[in-house]
Design a protein around this motif. Sequence first.
Motif, PDB file in Angstrom:
ATOM      1  N   ALA A 138      38.421  39.324  49.373  1.00 57.28           N
ATOM      2  CA  ALA A 138      38.918  37.942  49.391  1.00 57.28           C
ATOM      3  C   ALA A 138      39.484  37.629  48.013  1.00 57.28           C
ATOM      4  O   ALA A 138      38.740  37.522  47.032  1.00 57.28           O
ATOM      5  CB  ALA A 138      37.798  36.973  49.755  1.00 57.28           C
ATOM      6  N   VAL A 139      40.805  37.518  47.949  1.00 57.77           N
ATOM      7  CA  VAL A 139      41.489  37.221  46.692  1.00 57.77           C
ATOM      8  C   VAL A 139      41.685  35.720  46.595  1.00 57.77           C
ATOM      9  O   VAL A 139      42.309  35.106  47.472  1.00 57.77           O
ATOM     10  CB  VAL A 139      42.844  37.949  46.617  1.00 57.77           C
ATOM     11  N   HIS A 140      41.134  35.139  45.566  1.00 55.70           N
ATOM     12  CA  HIS A 140      41.182  33.684  45.390  1.00 55.70           C
ATOM     13  C   HIS A 140      41.226  33.383  43.905  1.00 55.70           C
ATOM     14  O   HIS A 140      40.579  34.084  43.107  1.00 55.70           O
ATOM     15  CB  HIS A 140      39.943  33.045  46.037  1.00 55.70           C
ATOM     16  N   ASN A 177      42.041  45.041  39.696  1.00 53.57           N
ATOM     17  CA  ASN A 177      42.469  45.494  38.363  1.00 53.57           C
ATOM     18  C   ASN A 177      43.956  45.218  38.125  1.00 53.57           C
ATOM     19  O   ASN A 177      44.687  46.035  37.564  1.00 53.57           O
ATOM     20  CB  ASN A 177      42.166  46.983  38.190  1.00 53.57           C
ATOM     21  N   ALA A 178      44.408  44.032  38.581  1.00 52.53           N
ATOM     22  CA  ALA A 178      45.781  43.567  38.408  1.00 52.53           C
ATOM     23  C   ALA A 178      46.810  44.433  39.139  1.00 52.53           C
ATOM     24  O   ALA A 178      48.002  44.396  38.822  1.00 52.53           O
ATOM     25  CB  ALA A 178      46.143  43.453  36.924  1.00 52.53           C
ATOM     26  N   LYS A 179      46.373  45.185  40.162  1.00 49.31           N
ATOM     27  CA  LYS A 179      47.300  45.960  40.990  1.00 49.31           C
ATOM     28  C   LYS A 179      47.704  45.133  42.205  1.00 49.31           C
ATOM     29  O   LYS A 179      46.901  44.411  42.783  1.00 49.31           O
ATOM     30  CB  LYS A 179      46.660  47.268  41.438  1.00 49.31           C
ATOM     31  N   HIS A 180      48.947  45.269  42.604  1.00 53.72           N
ATOM     32  CA  HIS A 180      49.489  44.394  43.643  1.00 53.72           C
ATOM     33  C   HIS A 180      49.422  44.983  45.051  1.00 53.72           C
ATOM     34  O   HIS A 180      49.608  44.261  46.034  1.00 53.72           O
ATOM     35  CB  HIS A 180      50.952  44.052  43.326  1.00 53.72           C
ATOM     36  N   ASP A 208      38.781  35.527  40.634  1.00 52.44           N
ATOM     37  CA  ASP A 208      39.456  36.469  39.736  1.00 52.44           C
ATOM     38  C   ASP A 208      39.350  37.919  40.195  1.00 52.44           C
ATOM     39  O   ASP A 208      39.361  38.837  39.382  1.00 52.44           O
ATOM     40  CB  ASP A 208      38.905  36.336  38.311  1.00 52.44           C
ATOM     41  N   ILE A 209      39.213  38.136  41.526  1.00 52.18           N
ATOM     42  CA  ILE A 209      39.165  39.498  42.062  1.00 52.18           C
ATOM     43  C   ILE A 209      40.440  40.261  41.729  1.00 52.18           C
ATOM     44  O   ILE A 209      40.410  41.470  41.487  1.00 52.18           O
ATOM     45  CB  ILE A 209      38.941  39.459  43.586  1.00 52.18           C
ATOM     46  N   PHE A 210      41.565  39.540  41.690  1.00 56.05           N
ATOM     47  CA  PHE A 210      42.826  40.226  41.430  1.00 56.05           C
ATOM     48  C   PHE A 210      42.824  40.911  40.066  1.00 56.05           C
ATOM     49  O   PHE A 210      43.260  42.060  39.935  1.00 56.05           O
ATOM     50  CB  PHE A 210      44.003  39.248  41.518  1.00 56.05           C
ATOM     51  N   ASN A 211      42.320  40.237  39.043  1.00 59.87           N
ATOM     52  CA  ASN A 211      42.383  40.785  37.684  1.00 59.87           C
ATOM     53  C   ASN A 211      41.158  41.599  37.282  1.00 59.87           C
ATOM     54  O   ASN A 211      41.234  42.414  36.367  1.00 59.87           O
ATOM     55  CB  ASN A 211      42.573  39.647  36.671  1.00 59.87           C
ATOM     56  N   HIS A 212      40.044  41.394  37.944  1.00 59.34           N
ATOM     57  CA  HIS A 212      38.800  42.026  37.516  1.00 59.34           C
ATOM     58  C   HIS A 212      38.880  43.550  37.664  1.00 59.34           C
ATOM     59  O   HIS A 212      39.411  44.073  38.648  1.00 59.34           O
ATOM     60  CB  HIS A 212      37.624  41.483  38.332  1.00 59.34           C
ATOM     61  N   VAL A 213      38.335  44.273  36.679  1.00 64.77           N
ATOM     62  CA  VAL A 213      38.392  45.736  36.699  1.00 64.77           C
ATOM     63  C   VAL A 213      37.622  46.296  37.896  1.00 64.77           C
ATOM     64  O   VAL A 213      37.935  47.378  38.402  1.00 64.77           O
ATOM     65  CB  VAL A 213      37.853  46.314  35.376  1.00 64.77           C
TER      66      VAL A 213
END
Length: 295
Positions: free
Chosen positions: A189-191, A204-207, A195-200
Amino acid sequence: MNLAQENLKNAWQASLYLRFGDTAVGTQLLNTKRHGPLNVQRAFFPEGKDCAHVYLLHPPAGIVSGDELRISIDVLEGAHALITTPGANRFYRAREDISIGDSKQYQHVEFRLAKDAKCENFPLETIVYDGADGVNEVDIYLHKNASYLGWDITCLGLPSSTQPFKSGSFTQLNRVFCDDELIFHDRIAVHPNNDIFNHVAGLNAKHVFATFLAHVPLDSDQKSALEQSIDSLRAVVSENDAEGKVSITKIRGLLVMRYLGDNAEECKALFTELWQILRPIVMQKTAVNPRIWYT
């Protein structure tokens, strides 16, 4: 017409049911039920009558707030179906003027495989636009002697077009049941708040993130062959310099292959190479790309 009525008018509540069976002339699409803008044209047989290729069609080509799409597919004993799509699925930016409820955009896909059934599920990528509020769920119900190959590929935003995914939310849920026992549960769940999108330990900031699943009959020589194929699969990953992008693991009878990177075409190309190795083991057939992939 007030705003609530207008939004209701513009929301699609669509459903599609397909049932495949093994007949005297091979696998046939026996039954189709549809409501709203979901459909199929007909089954194609580029590799013979024992495997039906079907393209799921969604003319709006995207999901907006208030939309709810439900797809249910039954593959009966001995039948073999390959399912794909003619283009990418899209979760567009959520509406800000919703007054008929929340802004959710929802898709649920369900497969049910009977004994000795075979199914391959290869939709093209799902693109989640910045500001979307999407939920995508895939449930696979397998008989222990069914064979399954399937992937999902998710792209957050369009960074190559300077449209990154900076706001909104998206949930991807994959579940696999074998003889009604849950054997795989994977949810992300990206929200903005988590900060799941950026967290290592997250994306990890991958799209682009994707999962490819393989299941063979539990009491068969295929199970041993599938396990022995892991070295060959990892060799493909290494040859493509993708060791840091693809992982391959075994989880409760499933072979689970994951991709995390920034290129959906790279992901699809890698998964297609893995499919070429896996298909002779899982489906006893060489890989034949659906014709629609070439258009």
